[in-house]
Design a protein around this motif. Structure first.
Motif, short mmCIF file in Angstrom:
data_model
loop_
_atom_site.label_atom_id
_atom_site.label_comp_id
_atom_site.label_asym_id
_atom_site.label_seq_id
_atom_site.Cartn_x
_atom_site.Cartn_y
_atom_site.Cartn_z
N LEU A 170 14.84 -1.37 9.81
CA LEU A 170 15.98 -1.36 8.89
C LEU A 170 16.94 -2.51 9.16
O LEU A 170 17.86 -2.74 8.38
CB LEU A 170 16.74 -0.03 9.01
CG LEU A 170 15.96 1.23 8.62
CD1 LEU A 170 16.76 2.48 8.97
CD2 LEU A 170 15.62 1.21 7.14
N SER A 171 16.74 -3.22 10.27
CA SER A 171 17.67 -4.28 10.66
C SER A 171 17.03 -5.66 10.63
O SER A 171 17.52 -6.58 11.28
CB SER A 171 18.20 -4.00 12.08
OG SER A 171 18.84 -2.75 12.14
N LEU A 172 15.94 -5.81 9.89
CA LEU A 172 15.23 -7.08 9.88
C LEU A 172 15.63 -7.99 8.72
O LEU A 172 15.06 -9.07 8.56
CB LEU A 172 13.71 -6.82 9.84
CG LEU A 172 13.14 -6.03 11.02
CD1 LEU A 172 11.63 -5.83 10.85
CD2 LEU A 172 13.42 -6.71 12.35
N GLU A 173 16.60 -7.55 7.92
CA GLU A 173 16.95 -8.32 6.73
C GLU A 173 17.83 -9.52 7.03
O GLU A 173 17.73 -10.55 6.37
CB GLU A 173 17.65 -7.42 5.70
CG GLU A 173 16.74 -6.34 5.12
CD GLU A 173 17.44 -5.51 4.06
OE1 GLU A 173 18.62 -5.80 3.78
OE2 GLU A 173 16.80 -4.60 3.51
N THR A 174 18.73 -9.39 8.01
CA THR A 174 19.65 -10.48 8.29
C THR A 174 19.65 -10.83 9.78
O THR A 174 19.34 -9.99 10.63
CB THR A 174 21.10 -10.12 7.89
OG1 THR A 174 21.60 -9.10 8.77
CG2 THR A 174 21.17 -9.65 6.45
N GLU A 175 20.02 -12.06 10.07
CA GLU A 175 20.09 -12.52 11.46
C GLU A 175 21.14 -11.74 12.23
O GLU A 175 20.97 -11.42 13.42
CB GLU A 175 20.42 -14.01 11.48
CG GLU A 175 20.25 -14.66 12.85
CD GLU A 175 18.80 -14.71 13.30
OE1 GLU A 175 18.58 -14.60 14.52
OE2 GLU A 175 17.92 -14.84 12.44
N GLU A 176 22.25 -11.38 11.56
CA GLU A 176 23.32 -10.63 12.22
C GLU A 176 22.83 -9.27 12.69
O GLU A 176 23.15 -8.81 13.80
CB GLU A 176 24.52 -10.45 11.28
CG GLU A 176 25.32 -11.72 11.01
CD GLU A 176 24.62 -12.65 10.03
OE1 GLU A 176 23.66 -12.21 9.34
OE2 GLU A 176 25.03 -13.82 9.95
N GLN A 177 22.03 -8.60 11.86
CA GLN A 177 21.51 -7.29 12.23
C GLN A 177 20.53 -7.39 13.39
O GLN A 177 20.54 -6.57 14.30
CB GLN A 177 20.82 -6.65 11.02
CG GLN A 177 21.77 -6.23 9.91
CD GLN A 177 21.03 -5.71 8.69
OE1 GLN A 177 19.99 -6.24 8.31
NE2 GLN A 177 21.55 -4.69 8.07
N ILE A 178 19.69 -8.41 13.37
CA ILE A 178 18.73 -8.60 14.47
C ILE A 178 19.47 -8.87 15.77
O ILE A 178 19.09 -8.36 16.84
CB ILE A 178 17.75 -9.75 14.14
CG1 ILE A 178 16.85 -9.33 12.97
CG2 ILE A 178 16.91 -10.11 15.36
CD1 ILE A 178 15.97 -10.44 12.43
#
Length: 675
Positions: free
Chosen positions: A570-578
């Motif tokens: 669920l956190s692979l969409e943005t660099e910030e989430q990763i």
């Protein structure tokens, strides 16, 4: 003036530097296990000992207990004057301040604070008055509506953005929810009510819009200290900066590498950008670790060293010797669970108490299989950051169907299953159960309710005494999914649990044995008995990483260290989430003092996944161990062969112009927080 405390003797060099820094802006980057609380306690004592009036020191923390404990320890270090320091949470400070300055905002100072339950009831009242409770389509419940309103306030974003990110199934109602938000705000104003979020909003408005009030408050609190600054949301950071806008004396303490609460509204940029707001900020880095061995720190340093945006630091310790962190690539989920259970029992025999060990995971459902394994071994455990698997209501729902298929006279299971059906209440359910038990009048009842008729048809057609339990459960999951969506606003977060149930059931040949193993002790009984049985029976800790922050254990097992799990898919969409997922890994690994075990199962969705994964299954090791060849350099890899693993295991009104005059600093921070 003679000093009572020998700071250089009690603290390391970096800690002394932080403690003895007085006037100006300071950012203390406190690495994991580096004695952050010790620094805050000693700095309070140092300021008081230096002659600063305790009433002019403000210590802001995230829990009242944390503030009370720090001031208690400071008083033991120096004397009782430290107990007079103003300490507490942002919300408690806001409450006390608004009581004094309510007039500036046009509100009464005898306002009532709404707790969570009261706030939800107010939202529900407005929802009902607007007729939205009778919508043809299912409208979100009061808890969900209030959560969306609250997150929009704390994250300083539109409600529509919150709904899109977290409750996309309710996007068609976004305008209605925004209208409820406006009505809720008017309702509170008319009745002189403030909820928790209002306390922060009103305090920020007071400090930002009313110069005279801001000047008085800045004069009263000349030294601002903020704990866990990486966990502040935008509102809290704005308030902290405004409190120091008259004099610039502020010290914020935290660790950018442990910023993991964005889902609550915490803003990573607050700690990163602090030096941009206060020009000339002095950055002090605490790098000596008092918790972990050097081999563990070598691993965590390497992982966080790959972070895209960070304050540079390299944790070290005097504990140079120690076990190398162990990585295990398990054949499947149950192999992972069996290895953990075996290792726990082995360590326990070596003298490590269960209470000194923890199993950590990214998501609550990751421990589902392990909980079953631990229970079968009589290993007591307590779980934080989610319900025990077998106690989750949606798991109980499915098991009620299976129990009815196995025993049609199970009245408790009948009641649970019937109450899931729309338009059936307790009274109607009682009549249906009576008809089933007496085998009388059932046909007439079934004719009146299509959903009820469908359930009875399913129960009549399954053969749970011949078929394995997974096959029967799969039939019921198809029936249950629409009911799940109606019953729970967060139904999508519960699908993984149902998938786990299906995989666990896949290991059983008979429904009888499966149901017997699912009938576990309630946790209350386990914990009471563990206290009575003595220290060696204190429970093992199972915890999400989020709930484990700030804690430590002799031995830590981190499970599901695989792509799609840590980091979460669920956190692979943005660099910030990763990047936040990387910090989660860092927080988990730095909880370990002596032993760190990292485990990755080959994800096995057999017999067939209830969730639609499109056929893709994550089996790669987490990128955080792959990047920078971390896995090769630091982690000892144990055998993944189960056959080997199992056996071897100042007076307010004296203000003066100096507290009003720093317009440049005030205007600069206002411009920053408007962005």
């Amino acid at each position: 003036m003679d000093k009572k405390i020998d700071y250089k003797k009690e603290l390391n060099k970096a800690q002394v530097e932080a403690v003895e820094s007085v006037d100006g802006a300071y950012l203390v980057i406190a690495g994991a296990g580096s004695g952050k609380t010790r620094v805050l306690v000693h700095r309070v004592a140092y300021l008081v000992e230096r002659g600063v009036s305790p009433e002019q020191i403000l210590l802001l923390t995230f829990t009242r207990r944390a503030a009370e404990e720090m001031l208690r320890r400071a008083a033991l270090l120096l004397d009782e004057r430290c107990q007079k320091v103003s300490g507490g949470t942002f919300h408690s400070f806001a409450n006390a301040t608004l009581r004094r300055y309510a007039g500036f905002l046009g509100i009464r100072n005898d306002f009532t604070i709404l707790d969570q339950s009261d706030a939800e009831d107010a939202v529900n009242l407005i929802r009902t008055q607007m007729g939205l409770n009778k919508s043809e389509k299912r409208f979100p419940r009061k808890h969900t509506i209030l959560e969306a309103i609250s997150k929009s306030v704390n994250k300083s974003v539109d409600i529509e953005e919150i709904i899109y990110d977290e409750y996309p199934q309710f996007m068609e109602f976004s305008e209605d929810i925004k209208k409820i938000g406006r009505e809720y705000k008017d309702y509170k104003r008319r009745k002189s009510l403030l909820d928790y979020d209002d306390l922060l909003v009103f305090l920020k408005d007071l400090l930002s819009r009313h110069e005279d009030a801001r000047a008085r408050i800045c004069a009263k609190y000349r030294y601002i200290m903020v704990d866990e600054y990486q966990d502040t949301n935008k509102l809290q950071a704005h308030i902290a900066c405004l409190l120091a806008s008259g004099h610039g004396n502020i010290m914020v303490v935290g660790d950018d590498a442990q910023s993991i609460y964005s889902f609550r509204g915490a803003n990573f940029k607050n700690i990163i950008d602090f030096p941009k707001i206060f020009q000339g900020t002095r950055i002090i880095t605490l790098e000596e670790n008092y918790r972990s061995t050097q081999p563990i720190l070598n691993l965590t340093n390497a992982v966080i060293g790959q972070a895209r945006e960070k304050f540079e630091k390299h944790l070290y310790t005097k504990r140079k010797e120690g076990n190398t962190p162990v990585f295990l690539d398990c054949p499947d989920e149950n192999s992972q669970s069996r290895y953990v259970a075996d290792k726990i029992l082995e360590l326990r025999e070596e003298g490590v108490d269960l209470r000194d060990m923890a199993v950590l995971f990214r998501s609550g459902w990751h421990s589902n299989d392990l909980e079953i394994e631990l229970s079968s071994r009589n290993i007591p455990f307590v779980k934080y950051g989610g319900q025990k698997f077998i106690e989750a209501s949606h798991i109980k729902d499915i098991l009620s169907y299976l129990r009815l298929a196995y025993n049609a006279q199970d009245q408790v299971s009948w009641l649970r299953a019937l109450l899931l059906i729309p338009k059936i209440g307790v009274k109607s359910a009682g009549k249906i159960i009576e008809a089933v038990v007496n085998n009388s009048g059932l046909e007439r009842i079934l004719e009146k309710n299509v959903d009820l008729h469908k359930l009875f048809e399913l129960l009549k057609n399954v053969d749970c005494r011949r078929d394995p339990p997974a096959k029967t459960i799969e039939v019921f999951l198809g029936y249950y999914q629409p009911l799940l969506k109606v019953k729970y606003d967060d139904f999508n977060k519960r699908l993984n649990d149902l998938d786990s149930l299906l995989r666990i059931a896949g290991r059983y040949k008979t429904t009888e044995q499966f149901l017997a193993d699912m009938a576990l002790e309630p946790p209350e009984r386990s914990l009471v008995e563990s206290d009575r049985r003595g220290r060696d029976e204190d429970p093992l800790t199972l915890s999400t990483i989020h709930s484990a922050k700030g804690l430590e254990w002799h031995t830590v097992f981190l499970i599901y260290v695989a792509e799609g799990h840590l980091p979460s898919y669920l956190s692979l969409e943005t660099e910030e989430q990763i990047e936040e997922e990387r910090r989660l890994f860092y927080v988990a690994a730095t909880r370990a003092k002596t032993n760190l075990f990292l485990l990755k199962p080959h994800i096995d969705r057999s017999p067939r996944s209830f969730m639609d994964t499109g056929g893709s299954v994550f089996t790669q090791v987490s990128r955080f161990l792959e990047q920078g060849r971390v896995l090769e350099k630091f982690v000892e890899v144990e055998s993944a062969d189960p056959s080997a693993a199992w056996d071897d295991l100042g007076p307010e009104d004296v203000i003066g112009e100096k507290y009003r005059a720093n317009r440049e600093l005030f205007e600069a921070m206002e411009d920053y927080f408007k962005e």
